[in-house]
Design an enzyme around this catalytic site. Structure first.
Site, PDB file in Angstrom:
ATOM      1  N   GLU A  35      24.650  25.758  30.804  1.00 37.33           N
ATOM      2  CA  GLU A  35      23.756  24.852  31.547  1.00 37.33           C
ATOM      3  C   GLU A  35      24.560  23.677  32.112  1.00 37.33           C
ATOM      4  OE1 GLU A  35      21.156  23.749  32.836  1.00 37.33           O
ATOM      5  OE2 GLU A  35      19.366  24.796  32.131  1.00 37.33           O
ATOM      6  N   ASN A 122      16.522  16.521  30.257  1.00 35.46           N
ATOM      7  CA  ASN A 122      16.962  17.880  30.565  1.00 35.46           C
ATOM      8  C   ASN A 122      18.016  17.945  31.652  1.00 35.46           C
ATOM      9  OD1 ASN A 122      16.613  20.634  32.054  1.00 35.46           O
ATOM     10  ND2 ASN A 122      15.615  20.952  30.075  1.00 35.46           N
ATOM     11  N   ASN A 179      12.098  19.644  35.212  1.00 30.89           N
ATOM     12  CA  ASN A 179      13.307  20.299  34.719  1.00 30.89           C
ATOM     13  C   ASN A 179      14.512  19.895  35.548  1.00 30.89           C
ATOM     14  OD1 ASN A 179      15.267  22.196  33.853  1.00 30.89           O
ATOM     15  ND2 ASN A 179      13.686  23.660  33.285  1.00 30.89           N
ATOM     16  N   ASP A 239      15.152  26.733  37.371  1.00 29.46           N
ATOM     17  CA  ASP A 239      15.650  25.885  36.291  1.00 29.46           C
ATOM     18  C   ASP A 239      16.494  24.741  36.843  1.00 29.46           C
ATOM     19  OD1 ASP A 239      16.713  24.803  33.984  1.00 29.46           O
ATOM     20  OD2 ASP A 239      17.046  26.730  33.021  1.00 29.46           O
TER      21      ASP A 239
END
Length: 304
Positions: A35, A122, A179, A239
């Protein structure tokens, strides 16, 4: 990649940017959930997080990979300030932090909003004016492999703007579960994804309906206006994503990377055999798209 089916072109503009023979390169394999990709120009490296493994990693153009920080507090999104300093989202400490290296922990710079703990930041982006923007859903406090289980202290899921000079934290917009976020090159447009659909993956939670990217106009001191729908993904949810100098949005999803023009035209699609979580542009000339996709760090090079 052996299972790569080839780039899908939905608009001839994409053919001027991406070769029909382009194939994703595997730069690294071994993450559990990659990520937070970001290119750090001062160090000439790609930085990204392996969230469940609690590591911050760095990939260099010569191909080697270093563990930049081991034993993170479940870092997710990362960004780079104008002076090259890294900024991180931490699920475990429920904060935005700055800096850190092999021997020193990053310093928390945002932990509370109006006296209450924020949820689990996030994704994060640095605006042209130097302000730090981040999303604050609950994923990191409801998923044991993503952070530390806890009850939310605030009753909203929001996007925030932090001014490093004044220390002021401002709640800018609310979502079901914000997000990813990114600015256009000129800072005049902010894109934010809402992925409440993904709550259906968490035991005991009901899936929301959102799997979309929302757009705002950005004014003086970050004021947001003209909130509007931009796009959604048919498979999974958007995402993390990157906005290139053309204003094109390259967004990850369960089936790969989708490319949209700023006028809502679907330009094409890079299918991937694994779930993609985030992406960014970088490299020596800025033409390389780095993609964090589950266990892989991938790259695909643009023509221009």
């Amino acid at each position: 990649m052996a299972e790569f089916r080839g780039v899908q072109f939905d608009d001839p503009r994409l053919e001027e940017v991406l070769s029909g023979d382009a194939t994703p390169l595997i730069l690294h394999e071994g993450t559990i959930h990659g990520e937070g990709t970001v290119w750090q120009p001062t160090e000439q490296r790609l930085v990204w997080s392996d969230v469940p493994n609690r590591r911050l990693l760095g990939w260099y153009p010569d191909g080697h990979v270093e563990v930049l920080i081991d034993g993170t507090w479940f870092m997710n999104g990362n960004a780079v300030e104008h002076d090259g300093t890294l900024v991180h989202c931490e699920h475990g400490r429920r904060c935005i932090s700055r800096g850190g290296d092999y021997d020193n922990s990053p310093e928390p710079i945002v932990t509370h909003y109006e006296g209450k703990r924020i949820n689990s930041p996030n994704d994060v982006a640095v605006a042209p004016d130097g302000s730090i923007w981040f999303t604050d859903p609950i994923f990191g406090i409801v998923m044991p492999n993503q952070g530390a289980l806890a009850e939310p202290e605030i009753d909203h899921r929001s996007v925030y703007r932090f001014d490093p000079k004044s220390g002021e934290l401002t709640r800018m917009a609310d979502f079901e579960q914000p997000n990813g976020l990114a600015f256009s090159a000129d800072g005049g447009t902010l894109y934010v994804s809402d992925t409440s659909l993904s709550l259906g993956e968490v035991p005991g939670f009901k899936a929301g309906k959102k799997h979309e990217i929302i757009t705002f106009d950005v004014g003086k001191e970050g004021a947001l206006s003209n909130r509007r729908f931009f796009c959604h993904t048919d498979h999974g949810y958007p995402d993390g994503f990157a906005v290139d100098p053309r204003g094109w949005v390259w967004t990850t999803a369960a089936d790969g990377v989708h490319i949209w023009s700023p006028d809502h035209c679907k330009l094409g699609f890079i299918p991937l055999p694994v779930v993609a979580s985030n992406c960014c542009f970088g490299g020596v000339d800025g033409r390389r798209l780095f993609i964090a996709a589950t266990q892989y760090l991938l790259a695909i090079d643009l023509i221009v």
